[in-house]
Scaffold this active site. Structure first.
Site, PDB file in Angstrom:
ATOM      1  N   THR A  71      61.588 -14.715  11.135  1.00 27.38           N
ATOM      2  CA  THR A  71      62.052 -14.337  12.474  1.00 27.38           C
ATOM      3  C   THR A  71      63.475 -13.793  12.389  1.00 27.38           C
ATOM      4  O   THR A  71      63.784 -12.727  12.943  1.00 27.38           O
ATOM      5  CB  THR A  71      61.989 -15.549  13.432  1.00 27.38           C
ATOM      6  OG1 THR A  71      60.620 -15.955  13.534  1.00 27.38           O
ATOM      7  CG2 THR A  71      62.534 -15.208  14.801  1.00 27.38           C
ATOM      8  N   GLN A 169      52.938 -12.944   5.517  1.00 27.31           N
ATOM      9  CA  GLN A 169      51.603 -13.481   5.227  1.00 27.31           C
ATOM     10  C   GLN A 169      51.042 -12.989   3.892  1.00 27.31           C
ATOM     11  O   GLN A 169      50.061 -13.529   3.402  1.00 27.31           O
ATOM     12  CB  GLN A 169      50.632 -13.117   6.362  1.00 27.31           C
ATOM     13  CG  GLN A 169      50.974 -13.739   7.695  1.00 27.31           C
ATOM     14  CD  GLN A 169      50.807 -15.255   7.726  1.00 27.31           C
ATOM     15  OE1 GLN A 169      50.170 -15.858   6.863  1.00 27.31           O
ATOM     16  NE2 GLN A 169      51.376 -15.897   8.731  1.00 27.31           N
ATOM     17  N   SER A 188      58.996 -15.325   4.170  1.00 24.06           N
ATOM     18  CA  SER A 188      59.246 -16.647   4.746  1.00 24.06           C
ATOM     19  C   SER A 188      58.676 -17.738   3.843  1.00 24.06           C
ATOM     20  O   SER A 188      57.478 -17.747   3.551  1.00 24.06           O
ATOM     21  CB  SER A 188      58.587 -16.716   6.125  1.00 24.06           C
ATOM     22  OG  SER A 188      58.703 -18.019   6.648  1.00 24.06           O
ATOM     23  N   ALA A 189      59.539 -18.683   3.425  1.00 23.88           N
ATOM     24  CA  ALA A 189      59.153 -19.697   2.433  1.00 23.88           C
ATOM     25  C   ALA A 189      58.018 -20.612   2.895  1.00 23.88           C
ATOM     26  O   ALA A 189      57.151 -20.976   2.100  1.00 23.88           O
ATOM     27  CB  ALA A 189      60.373 -20.546   2.091  1.00 23.88           C
ATOM     28  N   HIS A 190      58.021 -20.982   4.184  1.00 21.11           N
ATOM     29  CA  HIS A 190      57.056 -22.012   4.589  1.00 21.11           C
ATOM     30  C   HIS A 190      55.629 -21.487   4.703  1.00 21.11           C
ATOM     31  O   HIS A 190      54.705 -22.239   4.977  1.00 21.11           O
ATOM     32  CB  HIS A 190      57.505 -22.709   5.880  1.00 21.11           C
ATOM     33  CG  HIS A 190      57.333 -21.920   7.142  1.00 21.11           C
ATOM     34  ND1 HIS A 190      56.296 -22.153   8.013  1.00 21.11           N
ATOM     35  CD2 HIS A 190      58.060 -20.920   7.690  1.00 21.11           C
ATOM     36  CE1 HIS A 190      56.420 -21.337   9.051  1.00 21.11           C
ATOM     37  NE2 HIS A 190      57.475 -20.579   8.874  1.00 21.11           N
ATOM     38  N   CYS A 314      52.593 -18.746  17.048  1.00 24.52           N
ATOM     39  CA  CYS A 314      53.804 -18.398  17.779  1.00 24.52           C
ATOM     40  C   CYS A 314      53.538 -18.104  19.231  1.00 24.52           C
ATOM     41  O   CYS A 314      54.428 -18.129  20.059  1.00 24.52           O
ATOM     42  CB  CYS A 314      54.454 -17.170  17.149  1.00 24.52           C
ATOM     43  SG  CYS A 314      54.701 -17.430  15.429  1.00 24.52           S
TER      44      CYS A 314
HETATM   45  N1  PMP Z   1      56.065 -12.613  10.696  1.00 25.32           N
HETATM   46  C1  PMP Z   1      54.798 -12.996  10.463  1.00 25.32           C
HETATM   47  C2  PMP Z   1      53.784 -11.964  10.061  1.00 25.32           C
HETATM   48  C3  PMP Z   1      54.432 -14.328  10.612  1.00 25.32           C
HETATM   49  O1  PMP Z   1      53.165 -14.701  10.406  1.00 25.32           O
HETATM   50  C4  PMP Z   1      55.414 -15.275  10.996  1.00 25.32           C
HETATM   51  C5  PMP Z   1      55.055 -16.740  11.189  1.00 25.32           C
HETATM   52  N2  PMP Z   1      54.068 -16.944  12.157  1.00 25.32           N
HETATM   53  C6  PMP Z   1      56.716 -14.837  11.220  1.00 25.32           C
HETATM   54  C7  PMP Z   1      57.002 -13.495  11.055  1.00 25.32           C
HETATM   55  C8  PMP Z   1      57.813 -15.787  11.610  1.00 25.32           C
HETATM   56  O2  PMP Z   1      58.133 -16.579  10.511  1.00 25.32           O
HETATM   57  P1  PMP Z   1      59.222 -17.736  10.505  1.00 25.32           P
HETATM   58  O3  PMP Z   1      58.494 -18.958  10.955  1.00 25.32           O
HETATM   59  O4  PMP Z   1      59.661 -17.841   9.075  1.00 25.32           O
HETATM   60  O5  PMP Z   1      60.327 -17.345  11.395  1.00 25.32           O
END
Ligand code: PMP
Length: 373
Positions: A71, A169, A188-190, A314
């Site tokens: 994000t 992803q 994104s690490a998680h 989200c």
């Molecule tokens: N971009 C994509 C394609 C995602 O799937 C996500 C997570 N749902 C995000 C951005 C946001 O990731 P983060 O939780 O690391 O902010």
């Protein structure tokens, strides 16, 4: 049995990432910007993690800025563009891209009936709109549909247009070695066994500037705030550890996923699987159920020990939550029946079979008026 089928929302911490985090927190907890020896060692470790990540994603280390996640990376990128710049984004981008471009000159790139971007459509838009930057995600978080980012990146290069891919992803699920061909990359690490609150943005070159989070001169003056070295080390370790297994995982898991779809089809005639004929992530199934609101499915599956989602985490809970199904022109009624299943690296045939059986059980329960037996 492991009933966790929401890996696109987040993943459990990989044991190797946990070990790396603990080691880094115990040995190199010092502030990398401080001037004594131990801080210097932490700083060296941080730069070594940047080098290792660069090797894994095919980008020079000097291009990488560590952030708090995808994000932030997406917001930081768009905040760095001149206000008057025209940007093209796909119709299926994550809210962190869609919201970050609000108020700008934005042109939306449609998807075809499979939920995939057509390279020719972008060609036309580049000719007619002369954008400064094009942003198309590598793999969609809801449907799992893979986007032709390599072709889009080289088309943009030919026309001197910057190309960004949100690869949150893709990374950790498919080979990331050539992602560095894109000018900007979000990670994104998680999403792949690292910890939450850690990610990165790759910039076009070592001289690229970024000023979204201001303060101290950390991250080579591009992002202020003390670096979260333990989380960064955990992220790089997770990616390095799962990388060599990915082609085997893809092979095994996509077969398990397809067997699940076949089983669901046998039980629910009018089940619709979104992007079924498109190349997709090996772990993702986005379905429009033939009957009943998705929250009814979700809560009853949850009671049975299964975690799934309604579109993307989200935006779940909000009406019309699926960006992809909306982009495909679904009715409001269909949108309420969307469920997303996303498995993990170690999901077994038994887990998938148990999930399919639970869907049938829930269906029977809903037929009886929603009362458990
Ligand atoms: N971009 C994509 C394609 C995602 O799937 C996500 C997570 N749902 C995000 C951005 C946001 O990731 P983060 O939780 O690391 O902010």
């Amino acid at each position: 049995m492991n009933g966790y089928f929401d890996h696109n929302a987040t993943t459990p911490l990989h044991p190797a990432a946990r070990d790396a985090w603990l080691r880094a927190s115990e040995k190199h907890w010092h502030n990398p910007s401080s001037l004594y020896r131990d801080a210097g060692l932490a700083s060296q470790q941080l730069e070594s993690a940047r080098e290792r990540l660069g090797t894994l994603i095919g980008a020079e280390a000097e291009r990488i800025v560590f952030t708090s996640g995808a994000t932030e990376s997406n917001n930081a990128l768009f905040a760095s563009l001149p206000a008057e710049a025209t940007v093209v984004i796909s119709a299926i981008e994550h809210p962190s891209v869609r919201e970050a471009v609000r108020g700008r000159n934005v042109v939306e790139l449609p998807v075809n009936a499979d939920g995939v971007i057509e390279v020719d459509d972008l060609k036309q838009l580049i000719d007619s709109k002369r954008p400064a930057l094009v942003s198309v995600m590598a793999a969609n978080n809801e449907s799992g549909a893979l986007q032709p980012w390599r072709e889009l990146a080289s088309l943009c290069r030919e026309h001197d247009v910057l190309f960004h891919t949100d690869a949150a992803q893709w990374i950790g699920k498919l080979d990331a070695a050539n992602l560095g061909d894109c000018d900007f990359i979000t990670g994104s690490a998680h999403k792949f066994g690292g910890s939450k609150g850690c990610g990165f943005l790759v910039l076009p070159h070592e001289k690229s500037r970024l000023g979204f989070i201001r303060g101290g001169p950390q991250e080579h003056g591009r992002r202020a705030g003390t670096e979260n070295y333990p989380a960064i080390e955990a992220m790089v370790t997770a990616l390095k550890t799962i990388g060599p297994c990915l082609s085997e995982v893809e092979h095994t898991q996509s077969r398990l996923r397809d067997a699940f779809i076949a089983e669901m089809r046998a039980r629910f005639d009018s089940l619709r699987v979104i992007s079924e004929s498109a190349p997709r992530l090996w772990n993702t199934v986005l379905m429009v159920m033939p009957e009943h609101d998705n929250l009814k499915w979700l809560t009853r599956l949850s009671r049975r020990g299964f975690s799934i989602s309604t579109g993307s985490a989200c935006s779940s809970g909000k009406e019309g939550s699926s960006v992809v199904v909306t982009a495909l022109g679904a009715s409001a009624e269909e949108l309420k029946r969307v469920v997303r299943i996303s498995s993990g690296w170690e999901t077994t045939a038994e887990d998938w079979q148990a999930l399919a059986a639970a869907f049938l059980e829930v269906f029977e329960e809903l037929k009886r008026g929603g009362r458990p037996q």
